[in-house]
Design an enzyme around this catalytic site. Structure first.
Site, PDB file in Angstrom:
ATOM      1  N   ASP A   1      46.437  78.203  52.668  1.00  0.00           N
ATOM      2  CA  ASP A   1      46.184  79.377  53.503  1.00  0.00           C
ATOM      3  C   ASP A   1      45.101  79.113  54.554  1.00  0.00           C
ATOM      4  O   ASP A   1      45.166  79.643  55.660  1.00  0.00           O
ATOM      5  CB  ASP A   1      45.748  80.548  52.604  1.00  0.00           C
ATOM      6  CG  ASP A   1      45.580  81.845  53.385  1.00  0.00           C
ATOM      7  OD1 ASP A   1      46.451  82.127  54.237  1.00  0.00           O
ATOM      8  OD2 ASP A   1      44.592  82.572  53.161  1.00  0.00           O
TER       9      ASP A   1
ATOM     10  N   ASP B   1      67.738  93.831  61.711  1.00  0.00           N
ATOM     11  CA  ASP B   1      67.447  92.963  60.572  1.00  0.00           C
ATOM     12  C   ASP B   1      67.635  91.545  61.079  1.00  0.00           C
ATOM     13  O   ASP B   1      68.731  91.182  61.517  1.00  0.00           O
ATOM     14  CB  ASP B   1      68.404  93.263  59.398  1.00  0.00           C
ATOM     15  CG  ASP B   1      68.059  92.421  58.172  1.00  0.00           C
ATOM     16  OD1 ASP B   1      67.531  91.293  58.347  1.00  0.00           O
ATOM     17  OD2 ASP B   1      68.298  92.889  57.045  1.00  0.00           O
TER      18      ASP B   1
ATOM     19  N   GLU C   1      35.040  84.146  52.707  1.00  0.00           N
ATOM     20  CA  GLU C   1      35.476  85.547  52.800  1.00  0.00           C
ATOM     21  C   GLU C   1      34.881  86.322  51.626  1.00  0.00           C
ATOM     22  O   GLU C   1      34.737  85.762  50.538  1.00  0.00           O
ATOM     23  CB  GLU C   1      36.996  85.639  52.690  1.00  0.00           C
ATOM     24  CG  GLU C   1      37.770  84.929  53.777  1.00  0.00           C
ATOM     25  CD  GLU C   1      39.274  85.122  53.586  1.00  0.00           C
ATOM     26  OE1 GLU C   1      39.874  85.829  54.398  1.00  0.00           O
ATOM     27  OE2 GLU C   1      39.833  84.581  52.611  1.00  0.00           O
TER      28      GLU C   1
ATOM     29  N   HIS D   1      45.064  81.244  65.019  1.00  0.00           N
ATOM     30  CA  HIS D   1      44.252  82.183  65.797  1.00  0.00           C
ATOM     31  C   HIS D   1      42.784  81.760  65.897  1.00  0.00           C
ATOM     32  O   HIS D   1      42.056  82.245  66.749  1.00  0.00           O
ATOM     33  CB  HIS D   1      44.398  83.623  65.270  1.00  0.00           C
ATOM     34  CG  HIS D   1      43.664  83.885  64.003  1.00  0.00           C
ATOM     35  ND1 HIS D   1      44.226  83.727  62.775  1.00  0.00           N
ATOM     36  CD2 HIS D   1      42.398  84.290  63.778  1.00  0.00           C
ATOM     37  CE1 HIS D   1      43.348  84.016  61.840  1.00  0.00           C
ATOM     38  NE2 HIS D   1      42.222  84.371  62.420  1.00  0.00           N
TER      39      HIS D   1
ATOM     40  N   ARG E   1      63.065  96.069  61.149  1.00  0.00           N
ATOM     41  CA  ARG E   1      64.228  96.768  60.584  1.00  0.00           C
ATOM     42  C   ARG E   1      64.108  98.278  60.690  1.00  0.00           C
ATOM     43  O   ARG E   1      65.108  98.987  60.826  1.00  0.00           O
ATOM     44  CB  ARG E   1      64.390  96.388  59.108  1.00  0.00           C
ATOM     45  CG  ARG E   1      64.941  95.002  58.899  1.00  0.00           C
ATOM     46  CD  ARG E   1      64.870  94.628  57.450  1.00  0.00           C
ATOM     47  NE  ARG E   1      63.504  94.764  56.949  1.00  0.00           N
ATOM     48  CZ  ARG E   1      63.105  94.469  55.726  1.00  0.00           C
ATOM     49  NH1 ARG E   1      63.988  94.018  54.859  1.00  0.00           N
ATOM     50  NH2 ARG E   1      61.849  94.607  55.353  1.00  0.00           N
TER      51      ARG E   1
ATOM     52  N   HIS F   1      43.321  76.449  59.821  1.00  0.00           N
ATOM     53  CA  HIS F   1      42.045  76.728  60.500  1.00  0.00           C
ATOM     54  C   HIS F   1      41.002  75.633  60.275  1.00  0.00           C
ATOM     55  O   HIS F   1      40.350  75.163  61.201  1.00  0.00           O
ATOM     56  CB  HIS F   1      41.452  78.051  60.008  1.00  0.00           C
ATOM     57  CG  HIS F   1      42.423  79.195  60.023  1.00  0.00           C
ATOM     58  ND1 HIS F   1      43.307  79.401  61.047  1.00  0.00           N
ATOM     59  CD2 HIS F   1      42.651  80.194  59.132  1.00  0.00           C
ATOM     60  CE1 HIS F   1      44.036  80.471  60.790  1.00  0.00           C
ATOM     61  NE2 HIS F   1      43.662  80.972  59.632  1.00  0.00           N
TER      62      HIS F   1
END
Ligand code: NAP
Length: 479
Positions: free
Chosen positions: A229, A87, A210, A172, A46, A234
């Site tokens: 998450d 947008d 983490e 990823h 935007r 993963h």
């Protein structure tokens, strides 16, 4: 249809992911001449910018997030960049976007690095702007929904405009070298495959730890939690690569066919086979850190840690637990897979007082990429007081073994595959849905049994119940 895109359209081009990963990856591919000279990149978001301002923005991102020695091609890379403000909810804006993209000679690759609630309007807008034709493919960042139902909604919306062969769902982790190396380890060596089953493997552990806390992801993370998450995507992709049958050939269909069979073999689990936690204030590397609720500014039932004892109901893995754990504010940042083999069936050394320890294969994915196989060896000596055996590691540090090839970040590989059209390292719809199906089952049982996260001190390996989850089977987490 096979084509190498000569136009890349990047939604969310001013976002965190674009700055830290996507623009640096594209710049590295450019510097190494891995993308065609005529590849043009159009960024959109935007924020009102023109081409020059976006190039400036990208330069600042590259200077901040790319090591100086990799920035050689930066000046010429910036010339590839263009920008169109939009947008994504504004249907009228897509015609101008299409005009900016122009008519590619070979084809267009689109990458949606925006929140998933923008995927449906974006697809509608792309259709309206004529940006969904046969020579267009689309890449989607995670998270793909928050449940099987919402994931199906997104998948249906995308499928309305693109066939599966032109949809590239990113996880990823699949772009990471060591993750791909799992396939080489398993299927390019004769050593492991005959032992890779319930007869010889006692259990498997997968850890994604983490040290960071909530950081800037407040809005997203508090609604998601560790299960959705990390485990949904993963962790389950790692599990699928560890557990799948050998595919007949190295291609997208064969590999994804085998992964989805594993995901569908996951048993629905009881709440007592899961442990959830939420960090309280503590210390990481000697530095005090606040608790989750302090960072959030309110109480929350979101789990920042989850440990699961998972099972695969198939011939190969019957009776072999897969212990999974992931969390924030754990003592160290590491992703690793541990394959714990069974003891030898009969120890000839027992009568000489020597203990044998079962072999263990540890595959380190981050921060270090290494593979360690622990073997038993005899301690040198004349053995007058009995034979002594000891575990010795057979170590392969990938960075030393392959000092020549440059270490690349996962998005370099994935963006190049998206541009060139190789789906092998992208997640197919049936995989995502099998993943959500299992995760929804866990969440439903948590809701039914009123499971709430237990507290753990930041800087520890989660609630003590996570230790008990394995200890009651006589298993220790590998630390
Ligand atoms: P972010 O920093 O919030 O960036 C969002 C991007 O989307 C910005 O460029 C923003 O620019 C644009 N945007 C927001 N609303 C828009 C709208 N209505 N129309 C058009 N553009 C809009 O998010 P991010 O961290 O880059 O993450 C992007 C996606 O990747 C998210 O789904 C995230 O969950 C996922 N992801 C991120 C990471 C990561 O490390 N950051 C890792 C894995 C997955 P404007 O505000 O100018 O529009």
């Amino acid at each position: 249809m096979s084509f190498t895109a000569d136009r890349l359209l990047l939604f969310g081009a001013t976002g965190d992911l674009a700055q830290r990963m996507l623009l640096p990856s594209l710049c590295a591919l450019h510097a190494d001449k891995l993308v065609a000279e005529n590849l043009e990149i159009v960024g959109t978001a935007r924020q009102p910018l023109d081409d020059a301002a976006f190039r400036n923005f990208a330069r600042e991102a590259l200077e901040k997030f790319m090591p100086a020695e990799r920035r050689g091609g930066m000046a010429t890379f910036l010339n590839r960049l263009h920008y169109q403000s939009l947008d994504a909810n504004d249907m009228a804006g897509y015609e101008a976007l299409a005009a900016k993209v122009g008519t590619p000679e070979q084809g267009l690759a689109i990458f949606l690095s925006t929140a998933p609630n923008l995927f449906e309007p974006t697809i509608a807008g792309l259709s309206r702007g004529g940006l969904t034709g046969e020579k267009v493919r689309i890449g989607l960042e995670k998270p793909l929904g928050t449940s099987l139902e919402t994931s199906c909604e997104i998948n249906d919306a995308v499928a309305g405009a693109f066939p599966e062969a032109r949809i590239f769902r990113i996880d990823h982790y699949l772009g990471k070298e060591t993750v791909q190396n799992l396939l080489a380890l398993r299927f390019a060596n004769i050593l492991f495959e005959p032992l890779w089953n319930a007869a010889h493997i006692d259990h498997v552990q997968i850890t994604i730890a983490e040290t960071v806390g909530l950081e800037s992801r407040v809005g997203y993370y508090d609604g998601a939690g560790a299960l959705r998450d990390m485990v949904q995507n993963h962790m389950l992709q790692l599990l699928a690569l560890v557990a799948m049958e050998p595919p007949a050939i190295f291609n997208a269909t064969a590999i994804r066919d085998e992964k989805v069979k594993v995901l569908r073999a996951l048993r629905l689990i009881d709440p007592d086979e899961t442990v959830t936690g939420q960090y309280r204030k503590g210390a990481i590397n000697g530095q005090p850190v606040p608790g989750y609720d302090d960072e959030l500014g309110q109480d929350s039932d979101t789990e920042t840690f989850v440990a699961i004892k998972a099972h695969l109901d198939n011939w190969r893995w019957k009776g072999v637990p897969f212990y999974l754990r992931t969390g924030k504010r754990l003592p160290e940042r590491k992703t690793e897979i541990v394959i714990q083999f069974r003891p030898v069936p009969h120890s000839i050394f027992a009568s000489r007082g020597a203990l044998t320890v079962p072999n263990r294969l540890v595959i380190g994915i981050q921060p270090e990429e290494n593979i360690t196989l622990s073997l038993m060896a005899k301690v040198p000596g004349l053995d007058r007081a009995g034979i002594r055996l000891r575990e010795v590691p057979l170590d392969i540090a990938m960075a030393d073994a392959f000092a020549g090839p440059m270490k690349r970040i996962a998005y370099e590989r994935l963006l190049l595959d998206l541009i060139e059209g190789d789906q092998t390292l992208f997640v197919r719809r049936d995989e995502v849905e099998a993943q959500w199906d299992w995760i929804d089952g866990i969440r439903a049982s948590w809701a039914e049994h009123g499971v709430r996260p237990k507290n753990y001190t930041a800087g520890t390996w989660g609630p003590s119940a996570a230790i008990a989850l394995t200890e009651r089977d006589g298993v220790h987490w590998h630390e």
